[in-house]
Design a protein around this motif. Structure first.
Motif, short mmCIF file in Angstrom:
data_model
loop_
_atom_site.label_atom_id
_atom_site.label_comp_id
_atom_site.label_asym_id
_atom_site.label_seq_id
_atom_site.Cartn_x
_atom_site.Cartn_y
_atom_site.Cartn_z
N GLU A 64 8.05 -7.70 7.51
CA GLU A 64 6.46 -7.83 7.25
C GLU A 64 6.77 -9.34 5.81
OE1 GLU A 64 3.04 -6.09 7.99
OE2 GLU A 64 3.51 -4.93 9.10
N ASN A 65 6.62 -10.10 5.64
CA ASN A 65 6.13 -11.00 4.48
C ASN A 65 4.16 -10.74 4.30
OD1 ASN A 65 6.63 -12.54 2.49
ND2 ASN A 65 7.21 -14.29 3.31
N PHE A 66 4.15 -10.73 2.36
CA PHE A 66 2.89 -10.51 2.02
C PHE A 66 2.09 -11.65 0.78
CE2 PHE A 66 3.51 -6.15 3.85
CZ PHE A 66 2.75 -5.94 4.45
N GLY A 67 3.80 -11.86 0.74
CA GLY A 67 3.47 -13.41 -0.01
C GLY A 67 3.42 -13.47 -1.42
N PRO A 68 3.58 -14.11 -1.97
CA PRO A 68 4.37 -14.07 -4.18
C PRO A 68 3.40 -13.79 -4.86
CG PRO A 68 3.39 -16.44 -2.93
CD PRO A 68 3.54 -15.64 -2.14
N ASP A 69 1.54 -13.46 -3.79
CA ASP A 69 0.50 -12.00 -5.28
C ASP A 69 0.88 -11.53 -4.75
OD1 ASP A 69 -0.22 -15.37 -5.77
OD2 ASP A 69 -1.22 -15.24 -3.80
N ILE A 86 -5.77 -14.71 -8.15
CA ILE A 86 -4.96 -13.32 -7.33
C ILE A 86 -6.17 -12.04 -6.85
CG2 ILE A 86 -3.77 -11.32 -7.91
CD1 ILE A 86 -2.03 -12.92 -10.10
N HIS A 87 -6.91 -12.06 -7.30
CA HIS A 87 -7.79 -11.19 -7.21
C HIS A 87 -8.29 -11.62 -5.82
CE1 HIS A 87 -11.47 -8.83 -6.18
NE2 HIS A 87 -10.91 -7.53 -7.52
N ASP A 88 -9.36 -12.48 -5.95
CA ASP A 88 -9.93 -13.15 -4.70
C ASP A 88 -8.57 -13.37 -3.19
OD1 ASP A 88 -11.87 -13.49 -5.67
OD2 ASP A 88 -11.98 -15.57 -6.37
N LYS A 89 -7.08 -13.36 -3.53
CA LYS A 89 -6.30 -13.74 -2.35
C LYS A 89 -5.88 -11.70 -2.37
CE LYS A 89 -4.49 -17.63 -4.13
NZ LYS A 89 -2.48 -18.66 -4.44
N ILE A 90 -6.02 -10.97 -3.17
CA ILE A 90 -4.97 -10.17 -2.76
C ILE A 90 -6.12 -8.82 -1.83
CG2 ILE A 90 -4.04 -7.42 -2.79
CD1 ILE A 90 -2.98 -9.50 -5.36
N LEU A 91 -8.09 -8.99 -2.34
CA LEU A 91 -8.87 -8.08 -2.06
C LEU A 91 -10.19 -9.27 -1.52
CD1 LEU A 91 -8.52 -5.74 -5.46
CD2 LEU A 91 -7.76 -4.91 -3.13
N GLY A 92 -9.90 -10.18 -0.84
CA GLY A 92 -11.63 -10.82 -1.08
C GLY A 92 -11.87 -11.19 0.07
N SER A 93 -11.28 -10.74 0.80
CA SER A 93 -11.38 -9.79 2.38
C SER A 93 -11.39 -8.39 2.61
CB SER A 93 -11.37 -11.09 3.40
OG SER A 93 -10.07 -11.45 3.42
N GLU A 94 -11.85 -8.56 3.77
CA GLU A 94 -11.80 -7.58 4.97
C GLU A 94 -10.45 -6.57 4.96
OE1 GLU A 94 -13.50 -4.05 8.19
OE2 GLU A 94 -14.83 -5.73 7.16
N GLU A 95 -10.24 -8.12 5.84
CA GLU A 95 -8.47 -8.89 5.97
C GLU A 95 -7.70 -8.62 4.97
OE1 GLU A 95 -6.39 -11.49 8.61
OE2 GLU A 95 -8.11 -11.67 8.47
N ASP A 96 -7.84 -9.12 4.13
CA ASP A 96 -7.19 -8.63 3.09
C ASP A 96 -7.00 -7.35 2.58
OD1 ASP A 96 -6.61 -11.20 2.76
OD2 ASP A 96 -8.31 -11.68 1.66
N CYS A 97 -7.99 -6.74 2.37
CA CYS A 97 -7.75 -5.40 1.85
C CYS A 97 -7.34 -4.30 2.76
CB CYS A 97 -9.43 -4.38 1.93
SG CYS A 97 -9.87 -5.38 0.37
N GLU A 98 -7.23 -4.18 4.39
CA GLU A 98 -5.99 -4.29 4.86
C GLU A 98 -5.04 -4.48 4.74
OE1 GLU A 98 -6.35 -1.61 7.56
OE2 GLU A 98 -8.54 -1.55 5.95
N LYS A 99 -4.45 -5.86 4.71
CA LYS A 99 -3.02 -6.44 4.60
C LYS A 99 -2.79 -5.25 3.06
CE LYS A 99 -0.77 -10.39 3.46
NZ LYS A 99 -1.34 -12.35 3.11
N GLN A 118 4.46 -0.75 2.04
CA GLN A 118 6.08 -1.74 2.45
C GLN A 118 6.64 -1.05 1.17
OE1 GLN A 118 6.46 -5.24 1.52
NE2 GLN A 118 6.95 -5.83 4.08
N TYR A 119 6.27 -1.03 0.24
CA TYR A 119 7.05 -1.00 -0.90
C TYR A 119 6.69 0.87 -0.78
CZ TYR A 119 7.39 -4.75 -4.09
OH TYR A 119 7.43 -5.52 -4.95
#
Length: 319
Positions: A164-169, A199-212, A219-220
């Motif tokens: 899976e690719n989670f993006g550069p942020d 960065i905060h909003d992209k990673i923790l901005g929504s419930e879907e982002d939190c699951e991500k 993954q790490y």
């Protein structure tokens, strides 16, 4: 056949040495823990105390060996009886389907290591001992933990997560880099990056982002596991370095909630894979919070956490 028996003997010999080392380390931890809380009463150990310590080591070794043998047998029975993951509904499946299911169970691996003990893989006992240690060598609890972990990995699709690719942020928040002197992979968390609003909003901005975020954290962990050596004497755990410099602070509910969820997830499904957590640039609020919560944690868990205030970061990391 003779070669297989010799291989088995070598594996058992290596694992006996591993259990010896583990027993010695755990006994030392208990003794050192007692000394740390009674430093003013410390006296050089006498011959009688040495004998007691040796007896404690031997007792721990016997307990570990007994627990490991029992867990091996329980897993083998569960695989051959087709109830490793869950109890089968005998009325709902045919003998052929049952046989096929058993063959699939025989091939199950965890972290790249076969789970079935009779395959005599060098890493199987190393992995099983992690579950036993996490449950204080209580066989039933260790077996249930292993079973839940295997089921969780199927549902979470943990074996596919490296693709899976989670993006550069996310790469700005954590990375794997080098190893310590003992060969443990070093995993860095840089929570200061989350002070950046974008960065905060992209990673923790929504419930879907939190699951991500949770999937990315898993993954790490899986990336770090790829660097481990599940063999007697091998580096089979990760050193986690958490940098709190410029971190958002206690007011960030999303981050606190997610890190707690991630911590519980790792405790439940990645037992004894964190060799040590080194938390650097620790602000006062975090340290106070830890002191209050540490009263609820076991001594062993607390001993795996090292704190470094801003002025002692280099000194701590170079130890």
């Amino acid at each position: 056949m003779k070669k297989g028996k010799e291989s088995g003997k070598i594996q058992d010999h290596n694992m006996a040495n591993e259990i010896d080392n583990e027993a010695q380390l755990e006994t030392n931890e208990k003794v050192n823990g007692q000394l740390a809380t009674n430093e003013e009463k410390f006296e050089p150990p006498s011959g009688e105390e040495d004998e007691k310590k040796l007896a404690a080591v031997m007792e721990m070794k016997r307990r570990k060996e007994k627990a490991l043998v029992e867990l091996r047998c329980r897993i083998e029975d569960a695989i051959l009886g087709n109830f490793l993951l869950e109890k089968p509904k005998h009325d709902a499946i045919s003998p052929r389907e049952s046989a096929e299911a058993i063959e699939q169970l025989k091939e199950i691996t965890l972290w790249g290591v076969p789970v079935m003990p009779s395959k005599r893989h060098v890493g199987t006992d190393v992995v099983l001992l992690k579950f036993l240690k996490a449950k204080d060598y209580k066989v039933h609890e260790a077996f249930e933990m292993l079973r839940k972990t295997l089921k969780w990995r199927q549902e979470f699709k943990a074996d596919e997560i490296l693709q899976e690719n989670f993006g550069p942020d996310f790469e700005k928040v954590a990375y794997l880099n080098s190893k310590d002197r003992e060969g443990h992979p070093l995993y860095y968390n840089i929570y200061g990056a989350l002070r950046n609003t974008q960065i905060h909003d992209k990673i923790l901005g929504s419930e879907e982002d939190c699951e991500k975020f949770l999937r990315w954290r898993v993954q790490y962990m899986e990336k770090g596991i790829k660097e481990l050596k599940f063999e007697p004497g091998g580096a089979d755990s990760i050193v986690q370095i958490i940098d709190l410099k410029n971190s958002p602070g206690p007011a960030t509910k999303e981050l606190r909630s997610l890190t707690r969820k991630a911590r519980i997830l790792l405790q439940d499904h990645y037992p004894e894979l964190i060799h040590r957590s080194i938390i650097i640039n620790v602000p006062l609020w975090y340290y106070v919070s830890h002191v209050l919560s540490s009263r609820l944690k076991t001594q062993r868990r607390n001993s795996k956490i090292v704190f470094a205030r801003p002025g002692r970061v280099s000194e701590t990391l170079l130890k």
